[in-house]
Write an enzyme that holds these catalytic residues in place. Structure first.
Site, PDB file in Angstrom:
ATOM      1  N   HIS A 197      -2.428 -16.514 -23.707  1.00 49.14           N
ATOM      2  CA  HIS A 197      -2.126 -15.078 -23.771  1.00 49.14           C
ATOM      3  C   HIS A 197      -0.605 -14.928 -23.827  1.00 49.14           C
ATOM      4  O   HIS A 197       0.047 -14.693 -22.820  1.00 49.14           O
ATOM      5  CB  HIS A 197      -2.702 -14.391 -22.517  1.00 49.14           C
ATOM      6  CG  HIS A 197      -2.683 -12.905 -22.577  1.00 49.14           C
ATOM      7  ND1 HIS A 197      -3.636 -12.131 -21.967  1.00 49.14           N
ATOM      8  CD2 HIS A 197      -1.825 -12.033 -23.153  1.00 49.14           C
ATOM      9  CE1 HIS A 197      -3.373 -10.849 -22.178  1.00 49.14           C
ATOM     10  NE2 HIS A 197      -2.272 -10.770 -22.890  1.00 49.14           N
ATOM     11  N   GLU A 213      -5.178 -14.356 -26.935  1.00 47.99           N
ATOM     12  CA  GLU A 213      -5.323 -12.991 -26.437  1.00 47.99           C
ATOM     13  C   GLU A 213      -3.996 -12.262 -26.526  1.00 47.99           C
ATOM     14  O   GLU A 213      -2.945 -12.871 -26.343  1.00 47.99           O
ATOM     15  CB  GLU A 213      -5.660 -12.988 -24.945  1.00 47.99           C
ATOM     16  CG  GLU A 213      -6.896 -13.690 -24.534  1.00 47.99           C
ATOM     17  CD  GLU A 213      -7.015 -13.714 -23.004  1.00 47.99           C
ATOM     18  OE1 GLU A 213      -8.086 -14.091 -22.542  1.00 47.99           O
ATOM     19  OE2 GLU A 213      -6.046 -13.366 -22.301  1.00 47.99           O
ATOM     20  N   HIS A 236     -11.662 -12.511 -16.338  1.00 43.40           N
ATOM     21  CA  HIS A 236     -10.750 -11.968 -15.331  1.00 43.40           C
ATOM     22  C   HIS A 236     -11.327 -12.122 -13.943  1.00 43.40           C
ATOM     23  O   HIS A 236     -12.353 -11.551 -13.613  1.00 43.40           O
ATOM     24  CB  HIS A 236     -10.365 -10.503 -15.569  1.00 43.40           C
ATOM     25  CG  HIS A 236      -8.888 -10.303 -15.334  1.00 43.40           C
ATOM     26  ND1 HIS A 236      -8.339 -10.280 -14.087  1.00 43.40           N
ATOM     27  CD2 HIS A 236      -7.852 -10.206 -16.209  1.00 43.40           C
ATOM     28  CE1 HIS A 236      -7.021 -10.153 -14.203  1.00 43.40           C
ATOM     29  NE2 HIS A 236      -6.696 -10.117 -15.471  1.00 43.40           N
TER      30      HIS A 236
HETATM   31  N1  PXP Z   1      -9.272 -12.316 -20.120  1.00 41.14           N
HETATM   32  C1  PXP Z   1      -8.141 -11.612 -20.318  1.00 41.14           C
HETATM   33  C2  PXP Z   1      -8.124 -10.583 -21.382  1.00 41.14           C
HETATM   34  C3  PXP Z   1      -6.995 -11.859 -19.556  1.00 41.14           C
HETATM   35  O1  PXP Z   1      -5.876 -11.159 -19.769  1.00 41.14           O
HETATM   36  C4  PXP Z   1      -7.037 -12.862 -18.574  1.00 41.14           C
HETATM   37  C5  PXP Z   1      -5.809 -13.160 -17.767  1.00 41.14           C
HETATM   38  O2  PXP Z   1      -4.783 -13.574 -18.604  1.00 41.14           O
HETATM   39  C6  PXP Z   1      -8.236 -13.575 -18.403  1.00 41.14           C
HETATM   40  C7  PXP Z   1      -9.340 -13.273 -19.181  1.00 41.14           C
HETATM   41  C8  PXP Z   1      -8.376 -14.653 -17.394  1.00 41.14           C
HETATM   42  O3  PXP Z   1      -8.287 -14.117 -16.102  1.00 41.14           O
HETATM   43  P1  PXP Z   1      -8.088 -15.066 -14.844  1.00 41.14           P
HETATM   44  O4  PXP Z   1      -6.732 -15.691 -14.979  1.00 41.14           O
HETATM   45  O5  PXP Z   1      -8.189 -14.126 -13.680  1.00 41.14           O
HETATM   46  O6  PXP Z   1      -9.181 -16.083 -14.882  1.00 41.14           O
END
Ligand code: PXP
Length: 239
Positions: free
Chosen positions: A44, A71, A192
């Site tokens: 990301h 992302e 997330h």
């Molecule tokens: N999905 C998205 C869109 C995110 O922004 C993130 C964090 O960068 C994640 C998934 C992954 O989240 P986590 O780091 O809490 O596992």
């Protein structure tokens, strides 16, 4: 079929950047995640490059053998240019503001329908599968369908927060959202705050879950269990 595990390696880049050198080696860790069983790698990149740098994305591309998922917010021209140049397996559109600590809301797919439609068309023309980060609400899933996206990514923070208090309540909106997505023919990803504690219950209850992307908890668990064991533990939660 089990949902695929895509490991988000942003945190590795954060540690590396804190010292300015190349320790830990992001490219090696990405390759090792794949070797240890991860079925995808997620990055990301943000405009301030505080964790994943644009150069990292270019360096990762020829190295990866599993699904590369990028992302970010397509409103950043640099992000659009990067994704269209790299042509990953999947792009996940996230409505982050500049400097935001982490993603904290999904797209309003109704309000931004025209914009998303145009953007998704560009990615699809380039042969890139698209996913839109959304809250678990029927209206947002229906809006996503109108944009032509292949998939949605359910924003699971509220599930993770409520899980220790009341797991049935926590999962309820996500089951409903997934059912609607299935009816509409949208693929389902999720991410997330998914963790070793809450992942299995989520995967067991969400019909048609295709992929989860996990960063923070997985990398934190690796301090205790090691990266190889941790990836295996997460894969087991998806069985
Ligand atoms: N999905 C998205 C869109 C995110 O922004 C993130 C964090 O960068 C994640 C998934 C992954 O989240 P986590 O780091 O809490 O596992």
């Amino acid at each position: 079929m089990d949902a695929k595990l895509s490991v988000n390696i942003n945190k590795i880049a954060t540690i590396r950047n804190s010292r300015g050198g190349n320790t830990p080696d992001l490219l090696k860790i990405a390759a090792d995640c794949e070797r240890f069983g991860a079925q995808g790698i997620t990055v990301h990149p943000r405009p301030d490059e505080r964790h994943i740098r644009y150069k990292d994305v270019h360096d990762l591309k020829p190295l990866l053998t599993t699904e590369f998922n990028i992302e970010g917010n397509p409103k950043e021209q640099k992000f659009m240019d990067l994704v269209l140049a790299i042509k990953p397996a999947q792009v996940t559109l996230v409505p982050d503001g500049t400097g935001q600590l982490t993603s904290d809301h999904g797209w309003d797919t109704v309000k931004h329908k025209d914009y998303l439609l145009e953007t998704i068309e560009l990615f699809k023309k380039a042969g890139i599968r698209t996913s839109i980060f959304v809250d678990a609400e029927a209206g947002m899933i229906e809006g996503a369908k109108e944009t032509g996206t292949d998939r949605i990514e359910l924003y699971t923070e509220s599930y993770a927060k409520e899980f220790p208090l009341n797991r049935e309540e926590a999962i309820r909106p996500f089951i409903a959202a997934a059912k609607r997505a299935n009816e509409l023919g949208l693929g389902i990803n999720a991410g997330h705050d998914l963790s070793l504690e809450n992942l299995n219950y989520f995967a067991k209850n969400i019909p048609g879950l295709l992929e989860v992307s996990i960063g923070h908890a997985l990398i934190s668990d690796a301090f205790y269990y090691g990266l190889e064991n941790t990836i295996q533990l997460y894969l087991r939660q998806l069985k």
